[in-house]
Write an enzyme that holds these catalytic residues in place. Structure first.
Site, PDB file in Angstrom:
ATOM      1  N   LEU A 221       1.023  -1.319  -0.158  1.00 34.28           N
ATOM      2  CA  LEU A 221      -0.508  -0.133   0.255  1.00 34.28           C
ATOM      3  C   LEU A 221       1.167   1.147   0.436  1.00 34.28           C
ATOM      4  O   LEU A 221       0.280   2.060  -0.627  1.00 34.28           O
ATOM      5  CB  LEU A 221      -1.029  -0.263   1.577  1.00 34.28           C
ATOM      6  CG  LEU A 221      -2.363  -1.443   1.272  1.00 34.28           C
ATOM      7  CD1 LEU A 221      -2.688  -1.049   2.796  1.00 34.28           C
ATOM      8  CD2 LEU A 221      -2.907  -1.390  -0.040  1.00 34.28           C
ATOM      9  N   GLY A 222       1.994   0.803   0.677  1.00 35.83           N
ATOM     10  CA  GLY A 222       2.928   2.265   0.788  1.00 35.83           C
ATOM     11  C   GLY A 222       4.447   2.378   1.280  1.00 35.83           C
ATOM     12  O   GLY A 222       4.206   1.252   1.931  1.00 35.83           O
TER      13      GLY A 222
ATOM     14  N   GLY B 283       5.647   3.861   6.115  1.00 35.16           N
ATOM     15  CA  GLY B 283       5.437   4.490   6.795  1.00 35.16           C
ATOM     16  C   GLY B 283       6.507   4.838   7.465  1.00 35.16           C
ATOM     17  O   GLY B 283       7.829   5.002   6.598  1.00 35.16           O
TER      18      GLY B 283
ATOM     19  N   GLY C 289       8.641   1.620   8.133  1.00 39.87           N
ATOM     20  CA  GLY C 289       9.195   0.506   6.899  1.00 39.87           C
ATOM     21  C   GLY C 289       7.780   0.545   5.988  1.00 39.87           C
ATOM     22  O   GLY C 289       6.538   1.602   5.711  1.00 39.87           O
TER      23      GLY C 289
ATOM     24  N   VAL D  45       3.545  -0.947   3.854  1.00 37.12           N
ATOM     25  CA  VAL D  45       2.550  -1.195   4.754  1.00 37.12           C
ATOM     26  C   VAL D  45       1.565  -1.775   4.137  1.00 37.12           C
ATOM     27  O   VAL D  45       2.025  -1.509   2.460  1.00 37.12           O
ATOM     28  CB  VAL D  45       1.861   0.357   4.792  1.00 37.12           C
ATOM     29  CG1 VAL D  45       0.445  -0.026   5.011  1.00 37.12           C
ATOM     30  CG2 VAL D  45       3.033   1.536   5.772  1.00 37.12           C
TER      31      VAL D  45
ATOM     32  N   LYS E 136       2.018  -3.080   9.276  1.00 37.50           N
ATOM     33  CA  LYS E 136       3.306  -2.485   9.316  1.00 37.50           C
ATOM     34  C   LYS E 136       4.395  -2.798   9.331  1.00 37.50           C
ATOM     35  O   LYS E 136       4.547  -4.099  10.088  1.00 37.50           O
ATOM     36  CB  LYS E 136       2.753  -0.851  10.113  1.00 37.50           C
ATOM     37  CG  LYS E 136       2.052  -0.027   9.794  1.00 37.50           C
ATOM     38  CD  LYS E 136       2.279   1.838  10.808  1.00 37.50           C
ATOM     39  CE  LYS E 136       0.933   2.326  10.036  1.00 37.50           C
ATOM     40  NZ  LYS E 136       1.180   3.098  11.012  1.00 37.50           N
TER      41      LYS E 136
ATOM     42  N   ASP F 174       1.090  14.902  15.318  1.00 38.88           N
ATOM     43  CA  ASP F 174       1.606  14.818  14.439  1.00 38.88           C
ATOM     44  C   ASP F 174      -0.177  14.492  13.263  1.00 38.88           C
ATOM     45  O   ASP F 174      -0.370  13.923  12.517  1.00 38.88           O
ATOM     46  CB  ASP F 174       1.985  13.625  13.543  1.00 38.88           C
ATOM     47  CG  ASP F 174       2.662  13.684  12.035  1.00 38.88           C
ATOM     48  OD1 ASP F 174       2.425  14.458  11.904  1.00 38.88           O
ATOM     49  OD2 ASP F 174       3.436  12.604  12.206  1.00 38.88           O
TER      50      ASP F 174
END
Length: 521
Positions: A262-263, A265, A268, A270, A283, A380
């Site tokens: 998915l992408g 994080g 590392g 995801v 994750k 954040d």
């Protein structure tokens, strides 16, 4: 023997062997294979790697032949048979396809050069010196130097992110308050064409060891003299990991079926995975650094501890002993993050009605009211850290920076464009009220359909200067004035004058919504 693998060293080494380059014989009929049984007394060349370069340094096998021919002819004391044999054995190492290179030390010649990793024995792979941290960027160096175990004079030497022919030295200059301005200083260690190391033109050193010994006795223009490198983390011990995971729901990694990436994080990658009969988000933590592991598990602990319909749900953790990886498993939010969700629709010329925007805002407020009630600071809060479920559900994610307000063990990294001015000036000043400031910026992201805050300012330093001088984000063209008036309450310069999240929700509902929950134009 110097330990740097640099362009400067390469130039020095090439000049020494240039005369041999043209005379290096090809592998042809003039140099047929040698009967090695006739020359058993000649030692087998052993190449021991000392350091991996930050980029390929040699590209042609002919160049390697010339370098090691030069080694052989300078080490065999004029015995032509031995010269031919050593050259032949080195030729056997050479391949026209060259991939990953190491700087190496040759036991026959007692000199250094370069060779492809594929030809090195596993036992000869490089052991980095204590002072060198290869996979370390500036932000991570600061984070490690700020730990309480370190003090004045502790340092990290790492690859420079901006230049390939030098090192970066990160140095802690104080014993107390490592978060104050100037507590961590950074210096460039240059390398000249002779392979010598220097901070300034006056003092040059043939090896890094000489450099470090000198600056242990003299600060030489640095803030303080060097004391000792930061201790390196040993590889994680599975039992220690399992102790740290105690109290968290755990599963075997074999139960995870990896579907798609998915992408990325904070720690590392995801991934979308299947776990039993449900889809989950996983994750991964690939670093063996103890600081990263503690942060990763703290995120899992926070997700497990704080549960609310508008916070992403923690499922479990997992540890794969085979490849030494930690996994954090959470519910899968199919809509992705809010920033991408808004931006995609903006690019397709879609704009949400103000009622839908307020629905998103109110769900985020519900999650933040819960955290506020538990004295928790997110630090954040932005659209990228809000996940979309089914276009009806929005949940706060990324608990990696979340802290208990009573224990301000804050990090050195924070998102400038979303950060309140007091926290920009002093990273110990993060609070619920600084989260309120961030929520105001998140509202700007929502009403502008995912446009980054302060779009006319491309430099973070310009944003920092703008905010700390008391200015606030201008009103986007699409934002109703009544909504912007509420948003600006989040940006009062004195934190104590900002509303809390519960009060902010009441203000939004009372000022902007009618009795049916619709925007009151």
């Amino acid at each position: 023997m110097g330990l740097c693998c640099s362009r400067g060293f390469l130039r020095q080494f090439r000049s020494a062997s240039q005369n041999e380059m043209n005379s290096a014989p090809p592998l042809d009929s003039k140099h047929p294979p040698i009967d090695i049984k006739e020359h058993q007394q000649v030692p087998e060349p052993s190449l021991v790697a000392t350091m991996k370069p930050d980029e390929p340094v040699l590209q042609h096998s002919a160049e390697l032949r010339a370098i090691f021919t030069f080694h052989a002819e300078n080490s065999a004391a004029g015995n032509n048979n031995e010269i031919d044999l050593v050259r032949h054995r080195i030729y056997q190492l050479i391949d026209s396809t060259i991939d990953e290179w190491y700087r190496v030390y040759c036991n026959v010649t007692q000199q250094t050069g370069f060779a492809p990793a594929k030809y090195l024995q596993p036992s000869n792979l490089p052991v980095q010196p204590d002072w060198f941290f290869e996979d370390m960027d500036r932000a991570k160096a600061v984070e490690i130097l700020q730990l309480s175990m370190h003090g004045k004079g502790n340092y990290i030497i790492r690859n420079s992110s901006g230049r390939s022919n030098c090192f970066a030295l990160s140095l802690r200059c104080v014993d107390d308050n490592p978060y104050e301005r100037g507590a961590i200083k950074h210096y460039i260690i240059n390398i000249d064409s002779q392979g010598q190391y220097f901070l300034n033109e006056k003092n040059r050193f043939k090896s890094m060891d000489d450099f470090l010994r000198h600056y242990a006795d003299h600060s030489g223009g640095m803030e303080v003299s060097l004391r000792a490198p930061c201790a390196k983390e040993k590889p994680l011990i599975p039992n220690r990991i399992k102790r740290d995971m105690a109290g968290l729901s755990q599963i075997s990694p074999e139960l995870l079926q990896w579907v798609e990436k998915l992408g990325k994080g904070n720690f590392g990658e995801v991934w979308k995975c299947k776990m039993k009969c449900r889809d989950v988000a996983v994750k991964t933590l690939t670093s063996e650094n103890a600081v990263s592991r503690q942060e990763f598990l703290r995120e899992a602990e926070n997700m497990n501890k704080y549960r609310h319909p508008n916070l992403v749900e923690f499922v479990c953790v997992s540890y794969n002993e085979r490849d030494n990886k930690l996994y954090l498993v959470s519910e899968l939010m199919n809509g992705g993050d809010l920033h991408a969700y808004l931006s995609k629709r903006r690019r397709n010329n879609v704009r949400f009605h103000i009622n839908y925007m307020l629905k998103i805002a109110l769900q985020i407020l519900d999650g933040m009211i819960y955290l506020e009630a538990h004295n928790v600071v997110h630090r954040d809060l932005r659209a990228q850290n809000v996940l979309v479920g089914n276009e009806e559900t929005f949940k706060i994610s990324d608990f990696g920076l979340l802290i208990d307000q009573e224990h301000k063990d804050v990090h050195s990294k924070f998102p400038i464009r979303w950060t309140a001015p007091e926290a920009i000036r002093d990273s110990t000043k993060f609070s619920t009220k600084s989260d309120v400031w961030s929520f105001g910026i998140l509202m700007i992201e929502i009403v502008s359909m995912g446009v980054n805050p302060y779009p006319d300012m491309h430099n973070h330093k310009d944003v920092q200067r703008f905010v700390t001088q008391g200015h606030v984000h201008p009103m986007p063209d699409e934002c109703p004035v009544s909504l912007y008036d509420v948003i600006t309450l989040c940006w009062r310069l004195e934190p104590e004058k900002r509303p809390n999240f519960e009060g902010l929700k009441h203000t939004l509902e009372d000022s902007l919504l009618d009795k049916d929950g619709q925007y009151n134009e």
